[in-house]
Design a protein around this motif. Structure first.
Motif, PDB file in Angstrom:
ATOM      1  N   LYS A  70       0.843  -1.193   0.000  1.00  0.00           N
ATOM      2  CA  LYS A  70       0.000   0.000   0.000  1.00  0.00           C
ATOM      3  C   LYS A  70       0.878   1.242   0.000  1.00  0.00           C
ATOM      4  N   VAL A  71       0.365   2.328  -0.565  1.00  0.00           N
ATOM      5  CA  VAL A  71       1.101   3.590  -0.563  1.00  0.00           C
ATOM      6  C   VAL A  71       1.325   4.039   0.885  1.00  0.00           C
ATOM      7  N   ALA A  72       2.599   4.257   1.222  1.00  0.00           N
ATOM      8  CA  ALA A  72       2.993   4.676   2.577  1.00  0.00           C
ATOM      9  C   ALA A  72       4.335   5.391   2.472  1.00  0.00           C
ATOM     10  N   ASN A  73       4.754   6.010   3.560  1.00  0.00           N
ATOM     11  CA  ASN A  73       6.058   6.661   3.563  1.00  0.00           C
ATOM     12  C   ASN A  73       7.155   5.662   3.206  1.00  0.00           C
ATOM     13  N   ASP A  74       8.167   6.168   2.494  1.00  0.00           N
ATOM     14  CA  ASP A  74       9.311   5.370   2.068  1.00  0.00           C
ATOM     15  C   ASP A  74       8.947   4.263   1.070  1.00  0.00           C
ATOM     16  N   MET A  75       7.861   4.500   0.338  1.00  0.00           N
ATOM     17  CA  MET A  75       7.538   3.646  -0.801  1.00  0.00           C
ATOM     18  C   MET A  75       7.806   4.460  -2.071  1.00  0.00           C
ATOM     19  N   VAL A  76       8.242   3.765  -3.122  1.00  0.00           N
ATOM     20  CA  VAL A  76       8.350   4.412  -4.432  1.00  0.00           C
ATOM     21  C   VAL A  76       7.082   4.069  -5.208  1.00  0.00           C
ATOM     22  N   VAL A  77       6.402   5.112  -5.643  1.00  0.00           N
ATOM     23  CA  VAL A  77       5.104   4.954  -6.289  1.00  0.00           C
ATOM     24  C   VAL A  77       5.178   5.507  -7.713  1.00  0.00           C
ATOM     25  N   ARG A  78       4.577   4.767  -8.623  1.00  0.00           N
ATOM     26  CA  ARG A  78       4.440   5.278  -9.995  1.00  0.00           C
ATOM     27  C   ARG A  78       2.952   5.420 -10.272  1.00  0.00           C
TER      28      ARG A  78
END
Ligand code: ZN
Length: 168
Positions: free
Chosen positions: A5-13
């Motif tokens: 899931k999208v959270a801090n310290d994730m790389v999201v595209r």
């Protein structure tokens, strides 16, 4: 599919389209381009954008509206400055006539800073360094294309590497 899931310290595209809710005008979109890639929680995005995407999973689409407070803020009078027209002599010598509404880039100690020319007279130019989207309410439609845990190196650099990220 993963259960990330999208959270801090994730790389999201993400693929996104930003519109002005009042007119429906599209002001920015990744359509026809590579997805936008960013490291979450490192102030790479306007605050509301990350807040609204928290917890989203791959393939999920979210639509939201951001008031200026959660987008580019309100215009700040302190970001409006006047410069002598002679500072721009080089530009004028190259045949560019400085006009109201023109966007120019100033070289500052912090790097290039774009500004909009808001007034011109014979001696002075008024430069507005506020973000063009300051004071505006923005609507977004965002789809998570891909997400992964950031590496230690990405977290220490404060940005994403790899496809769509910083190359160095
Ligand atoms: Zn780096």
């Amino acid at each position: 599919m993963t259960d990330l899931k999208v959270a801090n310290d994730m790389v999201v595209r993400v693929h996104y389209t930003g519109t002005l809710p009042e007119t429906g005008e599209v002001f920015d979109s990744s359509e026809g381009r590579d997805p936008l890639t960013f490291l979450v929680g490192h102030r790479k995005m306007i605050p509301g954008f990350e807040e609204e995407m928290m917890g989203a999973v791959q393939g999920e689409r979210r639509e939201f509206v951001l008031e200026p407070e959660r987008a580019y803020g309100h215009p700040n009078d302190e970001l409006i400055a006047e410069f002598p027209k002679s500072d721009f002599a080089q530009l004028e010598e190259s045949g560019v006539e400085i006009e109201i509404g023109m966007t120019l880039v100033a070289q500052t100690f912090q790097g290039p800073a774009p500004f909009m020319v808001t007034a011109v007279n014979d001696e002075m130019i008024t430069a507005d360094f506020n973000h063009a989207m300051a004071g505006k309410t923005l609507a977004f439609s965002v789809e998570v294309v891909e997400l992964r845990q950031a590496t230690e190196e990405e977290i220490s650099h404060g940005h994403a590497h790899g496809p769509g990220g910083v190359e160095h």
